[in-house]
Motif scaffolding. Structure first.
Motif, PDB file in Angstrom:
ATOM      1  N   LEU A  74      10.138   5.368  14.163  1.00  0.00           N
ATOM      2  CA  LEU A  74      11.129   4.665  14.998  1.00  0.00           C
ATOM      3  C   LEU A  74      10.676   4.608  16.551  1.00  0.00           C
ATOM      4  O   LEU A  74      10.989   3.801  17.306  1.00  0.00           O
ATOM      5  CB  LEU A  74      12.468   5.396  14.868  1.00  0.00           C
ATOM      6  N   ALA A  75       9.510   5.204  16.688  1.00  0.00           N
ATOM      7  CA  ALA A  75       8.754   5.300  17.997  1.00  0.00           C
ATOM      8  C   ALA A  75       7.507   4.189  17.906  1.00  0.00           C
ATOM      9  O   ALA A  75       6.815   4.158  19.072  1.00  0.00           O
ATOM     10  CB  ALA A  75       8.667   6.477  18.676  1.00  0.00           C
ATOM     11  N   GLN A  76       7.125   3.751  16.952  1.00  0.00           N
ATOM     12  CA  GLN A  76       5.984   2.903  16.834  1.00  0.00           C
ATOM     13  C   GLN A  76       6.156   1.538  17.707  1.00  0.00           C
ATOM     14  O   GLN A  76       7.058   1.094  17.928  1.00  0.00           O
ATOM     15  CB  GLN A  76       5.429   2.778  15.754  1.00  0.00           C
ATOM     16  N   PRO A  77       4.846   0.918  18.227  1.00  0.00           N
ATOM     17  CA  PRO A  77       4.852  -0.348  19.097  1.00  0.00           C
ATOM     18  C   PRO A  77       5.791  -1.108  18.439  1.00  0.00           C
ATOM     19  O   PRO A  77       6.555  -1.798  19.414  1.00  0.00           O
ATOM     20  CB  PRO A  77       3.447  -0.510  19.305  1.00  0.00           C
ATOM     21  N   TRP A  78       5.551  -1.745  17.299  1.00  0.00           N
ATOM     22  CA  TRP A  78       6.165  -2.720  16.617  1.00  0.00           C
ATOM     23  C   TRP A  78       7.836  -2.370  16.682  1.00  0.00           C
ATOM     24  O   TRP A  78       8.482  -3.310  16.928  1.00  0.00           O
ATOM     25  CB  TRP A  78       5.763  -3.080  15.207  1.00  0.00           C
ATOM     26  N   SER A  79       8.069  -1.151  16.355  1.00  0.00           N
ATOM     27  CA  SER A  79       9.410  -0.631  16.378  1.00  0.00           C
ATOM     28  C   SER A  79      10.240  -0.967  17.757  1.00  0.00           C
ATOM     29  O   SER A  79      11.258  -1.505  17.827  1.00  0.00           O
ATOM     30  CB  SER A  79       9.633   0.697  15.907  1.00  0.00           C
ATOM     31  N   VAL A  80       9.372  -0.599  18.788  1.00  0.00           N
ATOM     32  CA  VAL A  80      10.069  -0.713  19.989  1.00  0.00           C
ATOM     33  C   VAL A  80      10.023  -2.014  20.556  1.00  0.00           C
ATOM     34  O   VAL A  80      11.032  -2.549  20.941  1.00  0.00           O
ATOM     35  CB  VAL A  80       8.874   0.128  21.227  1.00  0.00           C
ATOM     36  N   ILE A  81       8.968  -2.786  20.344  1.00  0.00           N
ATOM     37  CA  ILE A  81       9.049  -4.263  20.935  1.00  0.00           C
ATOM     38  C   ILE A  81       9.985  -5.246  20.069  1.00  0.00           C
ATOM     39  O   ILE A  81      10.853  -5.865  20.557  1.00  0.00           O
ATOM     40  CB  ILE A  81       7.751  -4.669  20.758  1.00  0.00           C
ATOM     41  N   GLY A  82       9.851  -5.008  18.789  1.00  0.00           N
ATOM     42  CA  GLY A  82      10.558  -5.870  18.000  1.00  0.00           C
ATOM     43  C   GLY A  82      11.862  -5.325  17.625  1.00  0.00           C
ATOM     44  O   GLY A  82      12.840  -6.358  17.773  1.00  0.00           O
ATOM     45  N   GLY A  83      12.158  -4.186  17.654  1.00  0.00           N
ATOM     46  CA  GLY A  83      13.657  -3.727  17.611  1.00  0.00           C
ATOM     47  C   GLY A  83      14.486  -4.288  18.996  1.00  0.00           C
ATOM     48  O   GLY A  83      15.730  -4.484  18.854  1.00  0.00           O
ATOM     49  N   ASN A  84      13.721  -4.143  20.066  1.00  0.00           N
ATOM     50  CA  ASN A  84      14.690  -4.241  21.239  1.00  0.00           C
ATOM     51  C   ASN A  84      14.618  -5.792  21.429  1.00  0.00           C
ATOM     52  O   ASN A  84      15.705  -6.083  21.841  1.00  0.00           O
ATOM     53  CB  ASN A  84      13.730  -3.513  22.346  1.00  0.00           C
ATOM     54  N   LEU A  85      13.591  -6.356  21.187  1.00  0.00           N
ATOM     55  CA  LEU A  85      13.812  -7.785  21.569  1.00  0.00           C
ATOM     56  C   LEU A  85      14.718  -8.831  20.557  1.00  0.00           C
ATOM     57  O   LEU A  85      15.198  -9.353  20.954  1.00  0.00           O
ATOM     58  CB  LEU A  85      12.471  -8.668  21.603  1.00  0.00           C
ATOM     59  N   PHE A  86      14.243  -8.380  19.275  1.00  0.00           N
ATOM     60  CA  PHE A  86      15.212  -9.153  18.255  1.00  0.00           C
ATOM     61  C   PHE A  86      16.744  -8.696  18.471  1.00  0.00           C
ATOM     62  O   PHE A  86      17.536  -9.613  18.412  1.00  0.00           O
ATOM     63  CB  PHE A  86      14.842  -8.604  16.981  1.00  0.00           C
ATOM     64  N   SER A  87      16.974  -7.465  18.800  1.00  0.00           N
ATOM     65  CA  SER A  87      18.445  -7.229  18.914  1.00  0.00           C
ATOM     66  C   SER A  87      19.002  -7.764  20.361  1.00  0.00           C
ATOM     67  O   SER A  87      20.064  -8.010  20.296  1.00  0.00           O
ATOM     68  CB  SER A  87      18.297  -5.615  19.027  1.00  0.00           C
ATOM     69  N   ALA A  88      18.279  -7.807  21.337  1.00  0.00           N
ATOM     70  CA  ALA A  88      18.601  -8.333  22.713  1.00  0.00           C
ATOM     71  C   ALA A  88      18.955  -9.904  22.227  1.00  0.00           C
ATOM     72  O   ALA A  88      20.160 -10.270  22.831  1.00  0.00           O
ATOM     73  CB  ALA A  88      17.652  -8.394  23.661  1.00  0.00           C
ATOM     74  N   ALA A  89      17.953 -10.581  21.665  1.00  0.00           N
ATOM     75  CA  ALA A  89      18.373 -11.977  21.277  1.00  0.00           C
ATOM     76  C   ALA A  89      19.659 -12.248  20.536  1.00  0.00           C
ATOM     77  O   ALA A  89      20.388 -13.082  20.781  1.00  0.00           O
ATOM     78  CB  ALA A  89      17.103 -12.720  20.721  1.00  0.00           C
ATOM     79  N   ILE A  90      19.652 -11.291  19.422  1.00  0.00           N
ATOM     80  CA  ILE A  90      21.118 -11.288  18.706  1.00  0.00           C
ATOM     81  C   ILE A  90      22.363 -11.067  19.500  1.00  0.00           C
ATOM     82  O   ILE A  90      23.254 -11.825  19.356  1.00  0.00           O
ATOM     83  CB  ILE A  90      20.703 -10.250  17.676  1.00  0.00           C
ATOM     84  N   GLY A  91      22.086  -9.954  20.470  1.00  0.00           N
ATOM     85  CA  GLY A  91      23.239  -9.764  21.220  1.00  0.00           C
ATOM     86  C   GLY A  91      23.781 -11.007  22.107  1.00  0.00           C
ATOM     87  O   GLY A  91      24.753 -11.330  22.196  1.00  0.00           O
TER      88      GLY A  91
END
Length: 227
Positions: A74-91
């Motif tokens: 859950l702490a890998q670069p793709w998880s950090v970048i993709g998880g946060n940015l996808f979620s922010a856009a969805i929000g």
């Protein structure tokens, strides 16, 4: 009468204390990472930093994962970048569309979780990003798409700090599992691990390759002790 001895108290705690000075390394890394995210974002925003947020709260949660448990999937670069940015856009999307903060927040968090799972970038702070942006867009503050830029700057700066700091302090990031024996018996062990996890039907916060390497090392140590 129940007596809470030190052994019983320790058994109630779900996590082990960090060995050596890992706690200090994690704390220092998180401080450096948040400082880097704030400084770089403020520099990029320039005059807009009075109207756009130069640091968002979910970065604190991301920093815990990046610097305290850098081996976690859950702490890998793709998880950090993709998880946060996808979620922010969805929000932001749900906040601008729904109008109702409660409806936007619930739909945003649920959708963000689904997208992160399918995109293989599950990251718990992503849920906070989705919630924050949904409430910001649907509420009185009237967040819109430009608010995505400072969040992106936060995420990228924090990830860069994590890459530099973790690798400099002996924690490979992105994490790579230790090399394992490729013999038939070891391949069977990995298949057994996968089968057990399927039977349990649970998502564990540890990579299968790490579990495999851990079992191999444990078995080898037990064999040496027996010999």
């Amino acid at each position: 009468m129940f007596r809470l001895t030190s052994a019983r108290f320790t058994a109630l705690l779900p996590q082990h204390a960090f060995d050596r000075l890992d706690w200090l390394r994690s704390a220092a890394g998180a401080s450096i990472g948040i400082a880097a995210a704030a400084t770089i974002t403020m520099m990029l925003l320039g005059g807009d930093r009075t109207t756009l947020p130069w640091l968002v709260a979910p970065m604190g949660a991301s920093a815990v994962l990046i610097f305290a448990v850098p081996a976690s999937p859950l702490a890998q670069p793709w998880s950090v970048i993709g998880g946060n940015l996808f979620s922010a856009a969805i929000g932001l999307a749900f906040g601008l569309w729904a109008g109702s903060p409660a409806l936007a927040a619930s739909l945003a968090v649920g959708t963000a979780i689904a997208v992160m799972i399918f995109a293989r970038c599950l990251h718990p702070p992503g849920g906070a990003c989705a919630l924050l942006c949904a409430l910001g867009a649907a509420g009185a503050d009237g967040w819109s798409w430009p608010y995505l830029w400072p969040i992106a700057a936060n995420v990228l700066a924090l990830s860069l700090a994590g890459f530099v700091f973790n690798n400099a302090t002996g924690h490979k990031w992105p994490h790579r599992a230790p090399a394992s024996d490729t013999a038939k018996a070891q391949a069977d062990m990995r298949e057994d691990i996968e089968a057990v996890l399927t039977e349990w039907d649970e998502v564990l916060d540890v990579d299968i390759d790490d579990l495999h390497a851990l079992l191999q090392a444990t078995n080898a140590r037990a064999a040496r002790r027996t010999a």
